[in-house]
Scaffold this motif. Structure first.
Motif, mmCIF file in Angstrom:
data_model
loop_
_atom_site.group_PDB
_atom_site.id
_atom_site.type_symbol
_atom_site.label_atom_id
_atom_site.label_comp_id
_atom_site.label_asym_id
_atom_site.label_seq_id
_atom_site.Cartn_x
_atom_site.Cartn_y
_atom_site.Cartn_z
ATOM 1 N N ARG A 1 0.827 -1.202 0.000
ATOM 2 C CA ARG A 1 0.000 0.000 0.000
ATOM 3 C C ARG A 1 0.864 1.256 0.000
ATOM 4 N NH1 ARG A 1 -2.336 -0.276 6.222
ATOM 5 N NH2 ARG A 1 -0.302 -0.326 7.268
ATOM 6 N N ARG A 2 0.180 2.366 -0.164
ATOM 7 C CA ARG A 2 0.815 3.694 -0.155
ATOM 8 C C ARG A 2 1.899 3.792 -1.229
ATOM 9 N NH1 ARG A 2 0.635 3.627 6.371
ATOM 10 N NH2 ARG A 2 -1.616 3.852 6.535
ATOM 11 N N SER A 3 3.160 3.808 -0.896
ATOM 12 C CA SER A 3 4.209 4.045 -1.893
ATOM 13 C C SER A 3 4.388 2.891 -2.857
ATOM 14 C CB SER A 3 5.541 4.331 -1.209
ATOM 15 O OG SER A 3 6.012 3.171 -0.565
ATOM 16 N N GLY A 4 3.914 1.704 -2.490
ATOM 17 C CA GLY A 4 4.101 0.540 -3.346
ATOM 18 C C GLY A 4 5.557 0.121 -3.449
ATOM 19 N N ILE A 5 6.322 0.405 -2.425
ATOM 20 C CA ILE A 5 7.760 0.140 -2.484
ATOM 21 C C ILE A 5 8.067 -1.357 -2.487
ATOM 22 C CG2 ILE A 5 8.131 0.175 0.011
ATOM 23 C CD1 ILE A 5 10.729 1.748 -0.551
ATOM 24 N N SER A 6 7.156 -2.140 -1.964
ATOM 25 C CA SER A 6 7.391 -3.581 -1.862
ATOM 26 C C SER A 6 6.493 -4.332 -2.833
ATOM 27 C CB SER A 6 7.102 -4.053 -0.436
ATOM 28 O OG SER A 6 7.249 -5.450 -0.337
ATOM 29 N N THR A 7 7.114 -5.224 -3.604
ATOM 30 C CA THR A 7 6.357 -6.071 -4.521
ATOM 31 C C THR A 7 6.788 -7.516 -4.326
ATOM 32 O OG1 THR A 7 8.008 -5.648 -6.247
ATOM 33 C CG2 THR A 7 5.997 -4.304 -6.300
ATOM 34 N N THR A 8 5.905 -8.422 -4.697
ATOM 35 C CA THR A 8 6.208 -9.838 -4.653
ATOM 36 C C THR A 8 5.559 -10.508 -5.850
ATOM 37 O OG1 THR A 8 6.120 -11.821 -3.284
ATOM 38 C CG2 THR A 8 4.224 -10.349 -3.158
ATOM 39 N N TYR A 9 6.217 -11.551 -6.361
ATOM 40 C CA TYR A 9 5.767 -12.172 -7.600
ATOM 41 C C TYR A 9 5.787 -13.685 -7.483
ATOM 42 C CZ TYR A 9 6.717 -7.533 -9.463
ATOM 43 O OH TYR A 9 6.716 -6.180 -9.690
ATOM 44 N N ALA A 10 4.917 -14.310 -8.253
ATOM 45 C CA ALA A 10 4.988 -15.752 -8.410
ATOM 46 C C ALA A 10 6.253 -16.091 -9.186
ATOM 47 C CB ALA A 10 3.764 -16.260 -9.162
ATOM 48 N N ASP A 11 6.831 -17.241 -8.903
ATOM 49 C CA ASP A 11 8.064 -17.643 -9.582
ATOM 50 C C ASP A 11 7.877 -17.700 -11.096
ATOM 51 O OD1 ASP A 11 9.217 -19.993 -7.025
ATOM 52 O OD2 ASP A 11 9.414 -17.811 -7.189
ATOM 53 N N SER A 12 6.689 -18.060 -11.526
ATOM 54 C CA SER A 12 6.438 -18.238 -12.952
ATOM 55 C C SER A 12 6.470 -16.935 -13.748
ATOM 56 C CB SER A 12 5.086 -18.924 -13.159
ATOM 57 O OG SER A 12 4.044 -18.142 -12.590
ATOM 58 N N VAL A 13 6.347 -15.797 -13.064
ATOM 59 C CA VAL A 13 6.325 -14.513 -13.766
ATOM 60 C C VAL A 13 7.475 -13.605 -13.348
ATOM 61 C CG1 VAL A 13 3.816 -14.671 -13.932
ATOM 62 C CG2 VAL A 13 4.842 -13.269 -12.122
ATOM 63 N N LYS A 14 8.245 -14.021 -12.386
ATOM 64 C CA LYS A 14 9.331 -13.187 -11.872
ATOM 65 C C LYS A 14 10.304 -12.851 -12.993
ATOM 66 C CE LYS A 14 10.106 -14.282 -7.702
ATOM 67 N NZ LYS A 14 10.547 -14.997 -6.481
ATOM 68 N N GLY A 15 10.649 -11.570 -13.099
ATOM 69 C CA GLY A 15 11.551 -11.117 -14.150
ATOM 70 C C GLY A 15 10.854 -10.740 -15.440
ATOM 71 N N ARG A 16 9.573 -11.097 -15.575
ATOM 72 C CA ARG A 16 8.815 -10.764 -16.788
ATOM 73 C C ARG A 16 7.673 -9.787 -16.500
ATOM 74 N NH1 ARG A 16 5.895 -14.595 -19.303
ATOM 75 N NH2 ARG A 16 5.542 -15.821 -17.414
ATOM 76 N N PHE A 17 7.070 -9.888 -15.322
ATOM 77 C CA PHE A 17 5.932 -9.045 -14.958
ATOM 78 C C PHE A 17 6.367 -8.037 -13.898
ATOM 79 C CE2 PHE A 17 2.220 -12.215 -15.914
ATOM 80 C CZ PHE A 17 2.745 -12.429 -17.181
ATOM 81 N N THR A 18 5.747 -6.853 -13.965
ATOM 82 C CA THR A 18 6.022 -5.812 -12.982
ATOM 83 C C THR A 18 4.719 -5.148 -12.540
ATOM 84 O OG1 THR A 18 8.163 -5.334 -14.000
ATOM 85 C CG2 THR A 18 7.273 -3.684 -12.499
ATOM 86 N N ALA A 19 4.499 -5.137 -11.237
ATOM 87 C CA ALA A 19 3.332 -4.455 -10.677
ATOM 88 C C ALA A 19 3.728 -3.054 -10.236
ATOM 89 C CB ALA A 19 2.777 -5.247 -9.496
ATOM 90 N N SER A 20 2.824 -2.112 -10.449
ATOM 91 C CA SER A 20 3.062 -0.734 -10.005
ATOM 92 C C SER A 20 1.721 -0.097 -9.672
ATOM 93 C CB SER A 20 3.792 0.069 -11.086
ATOM 94 O OG SER A 20 3.010 0.144 -12.260
ATOM 95 N N ARG A 21 1.780 1.059 -9.036
ATOM 96 C CA ARG A 21 0.527 1.752 -8.701
ATOM 97 C C ARG A 21 0.706 3.250 -8.814
ATOM 98 N NH1 ARG A 21 -1.177 -0.328 -3.146
ATOM 99 N NH2 ARG A 21 -2.886 1.154 -3.434
ATOM 100 N N ASP A 22 -0.392 3.906 -9.146
ATOM 101 C CA ASP A 22 -0.441 5.367 -9.203
ATOM 102 C C ASP A 22 -1.617 5.783 -8.333
ATOM 103 O OD1 ASP A 22 -0.793 8.053 -9.782
ATOM 104 O OD2 ASP A 22 -0.319 7.818 -11.897
ATOM 105 N N ASN A 23 -1.345 6.167 -7.114
ATOM 106 C CA ASN A 23 -2.418 6.479 -6.169
ATOM 107 C C ASN A 23 -3.192 7.727 -6.573
ATOM 108 O OD1 ASN A 23 -1.809 4.254 -4.518
ATOM 109 N ND2 ASN A 23 -0.259 5.423 -3.403
ATOM 110 N N ALA A 24 -2.552 8.640 -7.283
ATOM 111 C CA ALA A 24 -3.247 9.839 -7.748
ATOM 112 C C ALA A 24 -4.336 9.485 -8.756
ATOM 113 C CB ALA A 24 -2.259 10.816 -8.366
#
Length: 125
Positions: free
Chosen positions: A53-76
């Protein structure tokens, strides 16, 4: 209460990229850790990625997508994204975003309180 609407799915070829968006209602969007899940035909819903939440500084991924997928957020914009690169046919599924009831980015389906309706991603050879 949070309402979520996914968009950005479609039909692509293996190796292509897509960016999914999830627009949220509510003034407290930034307080929710957000997750992405997917469900292929005949399979259980599985965790893909989560962002804190908030800054979104921490992300976690399933092994099957790690290195290929990226999660991000724009709270504005009350929006969370899933950038998907190097897509494979096995990534074909309905993708869902969800808002967690916990205070941390979790991979556990039952810790998410609010879900979107899903968007279809199909990856062909």
């Amino acid at each position: 209460q949070v309402q979520l609407v996914e968009s950005g799915g479609g039909l692509v070829q293996a190796g292509d990229s897509l960016r999914l968006s999830c627009a949220a209602s509510g003034r407290t969007f930034s307080n929710y850790p957000m997750g992405w899940f997917r469900q292929a035909p005949g399979k259980e819903r599985e965790f893909v990625a989560a962002i804190s939440r908030r800054s979104g500084i921490s992300t976690t991924y399933a092994d099957s997508v790690k290195g290929r997928f990226t999660a991000s957020r724009d709270n504005a914009k009350n929006t969370v994204y899933l950038q998907m690169n190097s897509l494979k046919p096995e990534d074909t599924a309905v993708y869902y975003c969800a808002a967690a009831a916990t205070g941390w980015a979790t991979s556990k389906t039952d810790e998410y309180a609010y879900w979107g309706q899903g968007t279809q991603v199909t990856v062909s050879l």
